[in-house]
Design an enzyme around this catalytic site. Structure first.
Site, PDB file in Angstrom:
ATOM      1  N   ARG A   1       8.788 -34.299 -59.578  1.00  0.00           N
ATOM      2  CA  ARG A   1       7.807 -34.549 -60.655  1.00  0.00           C
ATOM      3  C   ARG A   1       7.345 -33.214 -61.234  1.00  0.00           C
ATOM      4  NH1 ARG A   1       2.285 -34.542 -58.217  1.00  0.00           N
ATOM      5  NH2 ARG A   1       2.523 -34.164 -55.988  1.00  0.00           N
TER       6      ARG A   1
ATOM      7  N   TYR B   1      -5.320 -20.167 -53.697  1.00  0.00           N
ATOM      8  CA  TYR B   1      -4.183 -20.364 -54.611  1.00  0.00           C
ATOM      9  C   TYR B   1      -3.808 -19.041 -55.308  1.00  0.00           C
ATOM     10  CZ  TYR B   1      -1.604 -22.529 -58.545  1.00  0.00           C
ATOM     11  OH  TYR B   1      -0.655 -22.885 -59.483  1.00  0.00           O
TER      12      TYR B   1
HETATM   13  P1  NAP Z   1       2.614 -31.072 -59.262  1.00  0.00           P
HETATM   14  O1  NAP Z   1       2.814 -31.941 -60.443  1.00  0.00           O
HETATM   15  O2  NAP Z   1       1.411 -31.237 -58.404  1.00  0.00           O
HETATM   16  O3  NAP Z   1       3.941 -31.132 -58.344  1.00  0.00           O
HETATM   17  C1  NAP Z   1       4.014 -30.364 -57.174  1.00  0.00           C
HETATM   18  C2  NAP Z   1       5.386 -30.487 -56.588  1.00  0.00           C
HETATM   19  O4  NAP Z   1       5.420 -29.707 -55.376  1.00  0.00           O
HETATM   20  C3  NAP Z   1       5.727 -31.928 -56.206  1.00  0.00           C
HETATM   21  O5  NAP Z   1       7.092 -32.142 -56.397  1.00  0.00           O
HETATM   22  C4  NAP Z   1       5.388 -31.951 -54.726  1.00  0.00           C
HETATM   23  O6  NAP Z   1       6.071 -32.938 -53.977  1.00  0.00           O
HETATM   24  C5  NAP Z   1       5.866 -30.566 -54.320  1.00  0.00           C
HETATM   25  N1  NAP Z   1       5.301 -30.183 -53.023  1.00  0.00           N
HETATM   26  C6  NAP Z   1       4.018 -30.085 -52.665  1.00  0.00           C
HETATM   27  N2  NAP Z   1       3.911 -29.743 -51.368  1.00  0.00           N
HETATM   28  C7  NAP Z   1       5.177 -29.651 -50.900  1.00  0.00           C
HETATM   29  C8  NAP Z   1       5.748 -29.331 -49.645  1.00  0.00           C
HETATM   30  N3  NAP Z   1       4.994 -29.087 -48.561  1.00  0.00           N
HETATM   31  N4  NAP Z   1       7.092 -29.299 -49.535  1.00  0.00           N
HETATM   32  C9  NAP Z   1       7.876 -29.577 -50.588  1.00  0.00           C
HETATM   33  N5  NAP Z   1       7.407 -29.895 -51.800  1.00  0.00           N
HETATM   34  C10 NAP Z   1       6.071 -29.927 -51.960  1.00  0.00           C
HETATM   35  O7  NAP Z   1       2.573 -29.537 -59.686  1.00  0.00           O
HETATM   36  P2  NAP Z   1       3.172 -28.801 -60.973  1.00  0.00           P
HETATM   37  O8  NAP Z   1       2.082 -28.679 -61.964  1.00  0.00           O
HETATM   38  O9  NAP Z   1       4.475 -29.393 -61.371  1.00  0.00           O
HETATM   39  O10 NAP Z   1       3.382 -27.362 -60.346  1.00  0.00           O
HETATM   40  C11 NAP Z   1       4.654 -26.856 -59.989  1.00  0.00           C
HETATM   41  C12 NAP Z   1       4.503 -25.367 -59.695  1.00  0.00           C
HETATM   42  O11 NAP Z   1       3.968 -24.715 -60.843  1.00  0.00           O
HETATM   43  C13 NAP Z   1       3.547 -25.076 -58.545  1.00  0.00           C
HETATM   44  O12 NAP Z   1       4.027 -23.978 -57.782  1.00  0.00           O
HETATM   45  C14 NAP Z   1       2.269 -24.696 -59.253  1.00  0.00           C
HETATM   46  O13 NAP Z   1       1.459 -23.863 -58.476  1.00  0.00           O
HETATM   47  C15 NAP Z   1       2.822 -23.989 -60.478  1.00  0.00           C
HETATM   48  N6  NAP Z   1       1.887 -23.937 -61.607  1.00  0.00           N
HETATM   49  C16 NAP Z   1       1.444 -25.080 -62.226  1.00  0.00           C
HETATM   50  C17 NAP Z   1       0.557 -24.979 -63.291  1.00  0.00           C
HETATM   51  C18 NAP Z   1       0.036 -26.182 -64.039  1.00  0.00           C
HETATM   52  O14 NAP Z   1      -0.837 -25.994 -64.911  1.00  0.00           O
HETATM   53  N7  NAP Z   1       0.514 -27.385 -63.789  1.00  0.00           N
HETATM   54  C19 NAP Z   1       0.120 -23.720 -63.693  1.00  0.00           C
HETATM   55  C20 NAP Z   1       0.566 -22.594 -63.049  1.00  0.00           C
HETATM   56  C21 NAP Z   1       1.467 -22.711 -62.011  1.00  0.00           C
HETATM   57  P3  NAP Z   1       5.384 -34.383 -53.657  1.00  0.00           P
HETATM   58  O15 NAP Z   1       5.577 -35.242 -54.880  1.00  0.00           O
HETATM   59  O16 NAP Z   1       6.122 -34.850 -52.462  1.00  0.00           O
HETATM   60  O17 NAP Z   1       3.926 -34.122 -53.396  1.00  0.00           O
END
Ligand code: NAP
Length: 253
Positions: A21, A160
């Site tokens: 996702r 974080y």
């Molecule tokens: P998200 O929608 O919350 O998705 C997080 C993903 O990480 C999910 O696929 C989740 O799997 C997986 N995950 C969490 N814990 C895990 C574990 N222990 N082992 C394996 N997989 C795990 O987050 P996102 O917004 O797509 O973020 C993706 C990346 O971008 C992250 O590193 C985040 O810090 C970074 N980021 C995001 C933003 C933002 O605004 N969204 C901004 C800056 C950086 P499950 O579905 O199984 O939980």
């Protein structure tokens, strides 16, 4: 040997963590569209994800691999399985990440460690697992997803921000170690992106943030995927140790 003389297979193999996702799903789709064989990492519901992947453009090149950042054995097993099934791993995208936001005075040590474990120890384990095969093939592209707060810091996100700042310093260090082996190590640092991670933000926070973003909107997973695909390309061999901001101008280096 110059990198462009390295023999690359016609279809290169990519692995994306947390690809079921959000940003990881968009990155997986982007890499499929760019023609790679893509292993979508997930920690549950593999069959449901495989069905979704196979429906995508290029989905016949999509595969699933079970990966939990908190489970070192699952990481070793996933890389072994990819090497067994595809013979090599050309691209690693460290995307999986979590937040556990809280002001520091209220933060338990366990909440600090939990975030560091998934967001920083996880990528360390991933990179260590792919480095040997990449060194052997004298080629690799490692891209990690950090965050704008890895540089700026953010109140309520000490755990974080520390994990993401650490991920950037880690990536630069590895870039220095493996640059001569045809392996690049880079970081994409998103600002606010529309995913589950940001969907719970209260309206008051969202409107305040939007005022500080020059392009006046949140970004999309596809916009992060675009930067990842650039770094994953064989033609990006002269970019390493870089942190590429994709944040609508929220913070400028
Ligand atoms: P998200 O929608 O919350 O998705 C997080 C993903 O990480 C999910 O696929 C989740 O799997 C997986 N995950 C969490 N814990 C895990 C574990 N222990 N082992 C394996 N997989 C795990 O987050 P996102 O917004 O797509 O973020 C993706 C990346 O971008 C992250 O590193 C985040 O810090 C970074 N980021 C995001 C933003 C933002 O605004 N969204 C901004 C800056 C950086 P499950 O579905 O199984 O939980």
């Amino acid at each position: 040997m110059r990198e462009r003389e390295t023999q690359l297979p016609q279809v290169q193999t990519a692995l994306v963590t947390g690809a079921n996702r959000g940003i990881g799903w968009a990155v997986g789709r982007g890499l499929l569209e760019a023609g790679y064989r893509v292993y979508f990492g997930c920690r549950s519901k593999e069959e449901e994800l495989l069905a979704r992947v196979r429906d995508l453009p290029g989905g016949e090149r999509g595969e699933i691999v079970r990966l939990d950042m908190n489970d070192a054995a699952s990481i070793e097993a996933a890389v072994e399985s990819i090497l067994h099934r595809s013979g090599r791993v050309d691209i690693l995208v460290n995307n999986a990440g979590i937040v556990r936001d809280k002001l520091l005075v209220r933060m338990e040590e366990g909440e600090f460690r939990e975030v560091i474990d998934v967001n920083l120890v996880g990528p360390f384990r991933m990179v260590r697992a792919v480095l040997r095969p990449m060194m052997k093939q004298r080629y690799g592209r490692i891209v990690s997803i950090s965050s704008v707060v890895g540089t700026t810091g953010n109140a309520g996100q000490a755990n974080y921000a520390a994990s993401k700042g650490g991920l950037e310093a880690f990536s630069k260090s590895v870039a220095l170690e493996v640059g001569s082996r045809g392996i690049t190590v880079n970081v994409v640092a998103p600002g606010f992106i529309e995913t589950d991670m940001t969907s719970g933000l209260p309206e008051s926070v969202t409107s305040g943030v939007l005022e500080r973003i020059p392009v006046r909107r949140f970004g999309t997973g596809e916009e992060i995927a675009h930067a990842v695909c650039f770094l994953a390309d064989p033609a990006a061999g002269y970019v390493t140790g870089a942190v590429i901001p994709v944040n609508g101008g929220l913070a400028m280096p």
